[in-house]
Design an enzyme around this catalytic site. Structure first.
Site, PDB file in Angstrom:
ATOM      1  N   CYS A  56     -24.726  13.827 -63.645  1.00 40.82           N
ATOM      2  CA  CYS A  56     -25.156  14.976 -62.843  1.00 40.82           C
ATOM      3  C   CYS A  56     -24.670  16.299 -63.419  1.00 40.82           C
ATOM      4  O   CYS A  56     -25.409  17.291 -63.440  1.00 40.82           O
ATOM      5  CB  CYS A  56     -24.708  14.831 -61.392  1.00 40.82           C
ATOM      6  SG  CYS A  56     -22.923  14.635 -61.165  1.00 40.82           S
ATOM      7  N   HIS A 162     -20.494  15.510 -56.868  1.00 47.73           N
ATOM      8  CA  HIS A 162     -21.825  15.736 -57.447  1.00 47.73           C
ATOM      9  C   HIS A 162     -21.930  17.178 -57.932  1.00 47.73           C
ATOM     10  O   HIS A 162     -21.264  18.076 -57.415  1.00 47.73           O
ATOM     11  CB  HIS A 162     -22.894  15.458 -56.384  1.00 47.73           C
ATOM     12  CG  HIS A 162     -24.292  15.393 -56.932  1.00 47.73           C
ATOM     13  ND1 HIS A 162     -24.659  14.525 -57.936  1.00 47.73           N
ATOM     14  CD2 HIS A 162     -25.413  16.093 -56.607  1.00 47.73           C
ATOM     15  CE1 HIS A 162     -25.948  14.670 -58.203  1.00 47.73           C
ATOM     16  NE2 HIS A 162     -26.425  15.629 -57.416  1.00 47.73           N
ATOM     17  N   ASP A 180     -31.271  19.170 -56.332  1.00 48.14           N
ATOM     18  CA  ASP A 180     -30.504  17.967 -56.645  1.00 48.14           C
ATOM     19  C   ASP A 180     -31.061  17.291 -57.904  1.00 48.14           C
ATOM     20  O   ASP A 180     -32.229  16.890 -57.946  1.00 48.14           O
ATOM     21  CB  ASP A 180     -30.566  17.001 -55.464  1.00 48.14           C
ATOM     22  CG  ASP A 180     -29.483  15.942 -55.509  1.00 48.14           C
ATOM     23  OD1 ASP A 180     -29.124  15.505 -56.625  1.00 48.14           O
ATOM     24  OD2 ASP A 180     -28.992  15.550 -54.437  1.00 48.14           O
TER      25      ASP A 180
END
Length: 506
Positions: A56, A162, A180
């Protein structure tokens, strides 16, 4: 019929609002009308899904770097220069990121190494009001972007830490749009900014430090024109320790009387693998087999800048001292580290060609071997001669790749002794250039332990950046900033020093 694996997750709502839902579309429309979605379009044009569950941070950074149109200066695939997760490995090995993820500080390090201007804040270094101001500033502009590091649990989502970029802001609802990068899991979604702050104001168990956010924008020029530091290899820790901690102590303990003795103290104890620490920003491309080599105007321009930086290095008085020391009988024939002397050009060419072939093919270069290399000098359209190192690389899968490396040429003729290969003279990379730049980049307090006041003033004059030409000055200051960043990584002091890095690299 049972199926293995998972197909996405249901987005917990509330607290999040799906970007594609009627309410999410309404928020987007209202934010658009209020001018709070200016940064969204370049981000969404470069939106990518992380290619590994733990990527991520890499996917977020690659997305932002491409949105800012920052040129990586090296090819991704085919002829294209483009940021991809696979290219973001200068601060942490990809295999380690794949297994463990990446820390906030290492993403900051990667952003710096990739040529961005970065201002990073953990939540204990900022306030929610300051965060909101930064989100608004970047939402009303397309030349800066916010990366958020947060804990998913605060949003009732599965998972823990994240990274994702902030795509916009709705002032009336005080909500931020999270783009995201784990799109296989959750879609882009709006969240209350206060809740996003709460999600950032959590402790990363791996580091014991709070999460936070960073502001990424463009520098006014490419930060590393010819030289850069690398922490890809684990040996960087011992080398950074030596340069930043041991060298000042050694100079304080040694009874140095002249510049030659100062250089001897520093260079005779360089750690092994020193050559893996400071790198040449190489111009690598696929070999041209049809009609001979040619250079584009862009390649000519970059090569000319590299040659100007090299010329400016060689015109410094410190460079003359370093060269004389390396060519002296003592430095060549006694205990000076092999890393501080000239490598064989063939070995250097083979290593760089292997790395270049890895970049061009997207494969790991560790299992590659360079079957042959040769050095050619030719003129392009009547211009001054250009030096090209060519190699044929066989990768771990048995495939062959022809690689050309454009080499900035030096116009300085030097003598040599028995330990210095004569075919290296006048060609970069050479250890006298590298060592000169690295000495210039050492922190000013490195030399404060020298007891002789006259010698101390002479050293300070030699390493002063104030009198350097602009190109070289910026190159040296960038390396100094990289050293400071690596020291903080080594000492685990990123929390205290993150705010300073934005000033160092801006």
């Amino acid at each position: 019929m049972a199926m293995a694996g998972l197909y996405r997750r249901v987005l917990p709502s509330p607290p999040a609002i799906d970007f594609a839902s009627p309410e999410g579309k309404q928020l987007f429309s209202e934010a658009m009308q209020s001018g709070m979605m200016e940064g969204f379009f370049k981000l969404v044009s470069n939106f990518q899904t992380q290619s590994e569950p733990a990527y991520c941070g890499l996917a977020t950074l690659a997305m932002v770097l491409n949105a800012l149109a920052i040129d990586p200066g090296r090819k991704w695939k085919g002829p294209w220069r483009w940021y991809d997760e696979s290219m973001l490995d200068c601060c942490e090995p990809l295999e380690k990121v794949k297994a463990e993820g990446i820390s906030f500080g290492k993403v900051v390090c990667l952003a710096h190494c990739s040529g961005a201007k970065v201002e990073a804040f953990r939540t204990n270094q900022s306030t929610i009001d300051d965060f909101r101001k930064h989100v608004i500033a970047c939402s009303t502009s397309d030349d800066c972007h916010v990366i958020s590091s947060y804990h998913r649990g605060i949003f009732k989502q599965t998972g823990t830490g994240h990274f994702s970029p902030i795509g916009g802001y709705h002032a009336g609802k005080d909500m931020a749009l999270i783009l995201d990068v784990a799109r296989f899991k959750y879609p882009p979604h709006w969240v209350p900014l206060t809740l996003l702050w709460e999600a950032m104001d959590t402790i990363d168990k791996a580091s014991g430090l709070r999460r936070g956010f960073m502001l990424i924008s463009r520098l006014h020029r490419a930060p590393a024109l010819l030289y850069t530091l690398s922490c890809k290899h684990q040996s960087w820790i011992s080398i950074a320790t030596y340069l930043l901690d041991d060298v000042p102590h050694l100079l304080k303990e040694a009874d140095v009387k002249d510049i030659k003795k100062v250089l001897s103290v520093i260079l005779s104890s360089l750690p092994p693998n020193f050559g893996d620490f400071i790198k040449w920003v190489a111009e690598v491309r696929r070999r041209e087999d049809n009609g001979g080599p040619s250079l584009s105007q862009e390649e000519k321009g970059r090569l000319a800048v590299k040659e100007e930086v090299l010329k400016q290095v060689q015109e410094t008085v410190l460079y003359r001292h370093v060269t004389e020391f390396l060519l002296s009988e003592r430095s060549c024939c006694t205990n000076i580290s092999k890393e501080a002397r000239e490598d064989n050009l063939t070995d250097i060419a083979a290593r760089v060609c292997c790395q270049g072939a890895g970049l061009l093919s997207g494969l790991d270069s560790s299992g590659s071997c360079c079957q042959e290399t040769c050095v050619k000098c030719f003129k392009v359209n009547g211009d001054k001669p250009v030096t090209v190192v060519s190699g044929t690389v066989v990768n771990s899968r048995g495939g062959e790749q022809g690689v050309d490396m454009l080499v900035p040429s030096s116009h300085t003729e030097l003598g040599s002794c028995g330990c210095t290969p004569s075919n290296r003279i006048g060609m970069y990379p050479a250890s006298n250039d590298v060592l000169t730049v690295l000495l210039l980049a050492l922190p000013p307090n490195t030399w404060s332990g020298v007891k002789e006041e006259k010698l101390l003033q002479e050293i300070r004059s030699l390493v002063s950046t104030e009198s350097l030409p602009t190109l070289l000055q910026e190159e040296v200051l960038h390396l100094r900033g990289q050293l400071q960043l690596l020291k903080s990584c080594k000492d685990n002091n990123l929390e205290e020093d993150l705010g300073a890095f934005g000033r160092i690299f801006s």
